[in-house]
Design an enzyme around this catalytic site. Sequence first.
Site, PDB file in Angstrom:
ATOM      1  N   CYS A  27      42.382  45.105  38.615  1.00 49.30           N
ATOM      2  CA  CYS A  27      42.673  44.353  38.436  1.00 49.30           C
ATOM      3  C   CYS A  27      42.028  43.146  38.788  1.00 49.30           C
ATOM      4  O   CYS A  27      40.221  43.214  38.467  1.00 49.30           O
ATOM      5  CB  CYS A  27      44.245  44.241  38.779  1.00 49.30           C
ATOM      6  SG  CYS A  27      43.333  44.040  41.097  1.00 49.30           S
ATOM      7  N   LYS A  28      41.682  42.108  39.276  1.00 47.52           N
ATOM      8  CA  LYS A  28      41.076  41.102  39.618  1.00 47.52           C
ATOM      9  C   LYS A  28      39.451  41.417  40.694  1.00 47.52           C
ATOM     10  O   LYS A  28      38.705  41.677  40.253  1.00 47.52           O
ATOM     11  CB  LYS A  28      41.763  39.801  40.270  1.00 47.52           C
ATOM     12  CG  LYS A  28      40.725  38.858  40.971  1.00 47.52           C
ATOM     13  CD  LYS A  28      41.399  37.570  41.440  1.00 47.52           C
ATOM     14  CE  LYS A  28      42.189  37.526  42.684  1.00 47.52           C
ATOM     15  NZ  LYS A  28      42.549  36.537  43.199  1.00 47.52           N
TER      16      LYS A  28
END
Length: 740
Positions: free
Chosen positions: A658-659
Amino acid sequence: MGEIEDGEADHITTDVQGQKCALVCECTAPESVSRKDNLPFLNAVLKNPVCKLYRFPTSDNKWMRIREQMSESILSFHIPKELISLQIKEDLCRNQELKELGELSPHWDNLRKNVLTHCDQMVNMYQDILTELSKETGSSFKSSSSKGEKTLEFVPINLHLQRMHVHSPHLKDALYDVITVGAPAAHFQGFKNGGLRKLLHRFETERRNTGYQFIYYSPENTAKAKEVLSNISQLQPLIATHADLLLNSASQHSPESLKNSLKMLSEKTELFVHAFKDQLVRSALLALYTARPGGVLKKPPSPKNSTEESSSQDPPPPMRRQDSIPHHSDYDEEEWDRVWAHVGKSLNCIIAMVDRLIERDGSGEGDDGSGKDGEKGPSLGDSAITHPQEDWYEQLYPLILTLKDCMGEVVNRAKQSLTFVLLQELAYSLPQCLMLTLRRDVVFSQALAGLVCGFIIKLHTSLYDPGFLEQLHTVGLIVQYEGLLSTYSEEIGMLEDMAVGISDLKKVAFKITEATSNDVLPVITGRREHYVVEVKLPGRMFESLPLQIKEGQLLHVYPVLFNVGINEQQTLAERFGDVSLQESINQENFELLKEYYTVFMEKMPPDYISHFQEQNDLKGLLENLHQNIQAKKRKNVEIMWLAATICRKLNGIRFTCCKSAKDRTSMSVTLEQCSILRDEHQLHKDFFIRALDCMRREGCRIENVLKNIKCRKYAFNMLQLMAFPKYYRPPEGTYGKADT
Ligand SMILES: O=P(O)(O)O[C@H]1[C@H](O)[C@@H](O)[C@H](O)[C@H](O)[C@@H]1OP(=O)(O)O
């Protein structure tokens, strides 16, 4: 936010109070499950392990023991450093070639000067980044909070091996690895204008339509120009070496050795000649001709009949409209053919001479010097008249000189013309073009560091699995990325970066070599279009590999990305925004996965396949994945589960991103771990949620959060979690406001 409608928000957390699974203990010892002799190798790349041991009940009321391990990797820094060094070398070499392009007409000369100024600045920037990174000796982790730091741009965010080792009562021990890492993205450059997927597309479209002052070459042709340049630079010295070896054999008067040397020389020279067969060289030569002072055609060189897709439709720049425009016929197109053919002819002369020398050496007969096929090369001439007692070296030396000269001439012309193609790429839209290259390099570097880490770990764990090794060299490995980014706001740009970075990994091949020292760190060679990562194995391990791998066969990887946004931002995207990016990524990558499966079925041995099919319904899983992708359901996390299952069954390398690889990633890998325990290891169904909560509350991933942001809380608030799919919500007390 929508998810309440499903009646799932009655409990935001999945915790069941008072019924905890047992976390037996924590330990920092490295895992001791696989073959002990592999450990030094793995420990050379993995650092700072965190281990947690759990005990969970099985459906038949026994206990399974789980060891969860999370480790950093020094490859986080090692790979970016290797890569940046290579990129600096590549760019320095290109800049030098631009300088050596020779005299150009004022228009092109100014363009070149401008390009060189910017390119030199770019190289300086890469050098500064490398200097800064080199100061980070021994570092093996870049935290999520450093993701925007310029000097760490090339380093992947929060890269870890997340490993689950299961000892269940009736089943064989099993290992499940996932590499967790922040989505490869250019955080320092930001996402205001989107990410690579959009930027590259826009750049190419604009470039194609703005043919003023430069010639448009498609990305494929530019890549081809780079490939031919690289082939030339490798082949020319190689041929020179083989030519010298031939002379060496000649001076030793050894027929066997002479034959062998000739064989090598012929093979390499044929490759060399072949490298120039491309129409691109021909059209580039013409283009360069027009760019020389006075060398102007009536029309700009049209690559119509060449490999070129389109040329500038715009009128030529004013400086082309001169009175003294020479005709097309001023350019002798056949000259190139002659120069090029001379290499082949020179080789033929050498072959004829060697045949003759050996033949006469055997028969002791004289020779009239006419040659076997009657063909004389460019300088064979009288030197072909020879006698048995004559010095072989003396006979061959002038022919070898001719070959080298002819080759030099070809290289010179081809190099200049292809460098001229590269100038066209750089000429448009400086410095944006260079910033785009930087962005792509940054993203690729992060992706590559993760890939190399995943590959080495996979190799380590499967080194004694013959099926895996066969697959490795006959098919290659699938590398599956699970993305949890939303298609809203900044994360759209991240996903666009990530999609290109992962797709660029297709350009990477691995090669396994035997380590000759204690330094087992991987070495990268190549250039932007094609990198080879050399992975070194200690002698004993290397010996156990199949011959093809030991002989240095290149091992390929097939990266695929499936993304499903799960947070509140994704809810906004679904309600008010656009999810088409995610849909097209998933659709495109499904096709790639299917292609891999087809090749796997074709190339693996029939016995293996029939056993494989008995155990797995891959066809069914693929069909199911396809249907889920087509269904366009909101937050359809089934896509991720299916893609991960397919990857595991195909012996692939798994990634979750994810980020920051901290919060959403932690939810996903813990869910994956518990789902595996339930589906593959008979975890008692009443304990599924408890095991999940236990891992999230006390396992490695909360330690991951701690090491990133110095706080033991997943960075979610209640509102956000209401938008999360049910099983992605952490237990009460483990989330909250955190300064990320
Ligand atoms: O690890 P991530 O899920 O990318 O962390 C996010 C988190 O999901 C989100 O709720 C929070 O608001 C932050 O944006 C986290 O990202 P950071 O990069 O700021 O840690």
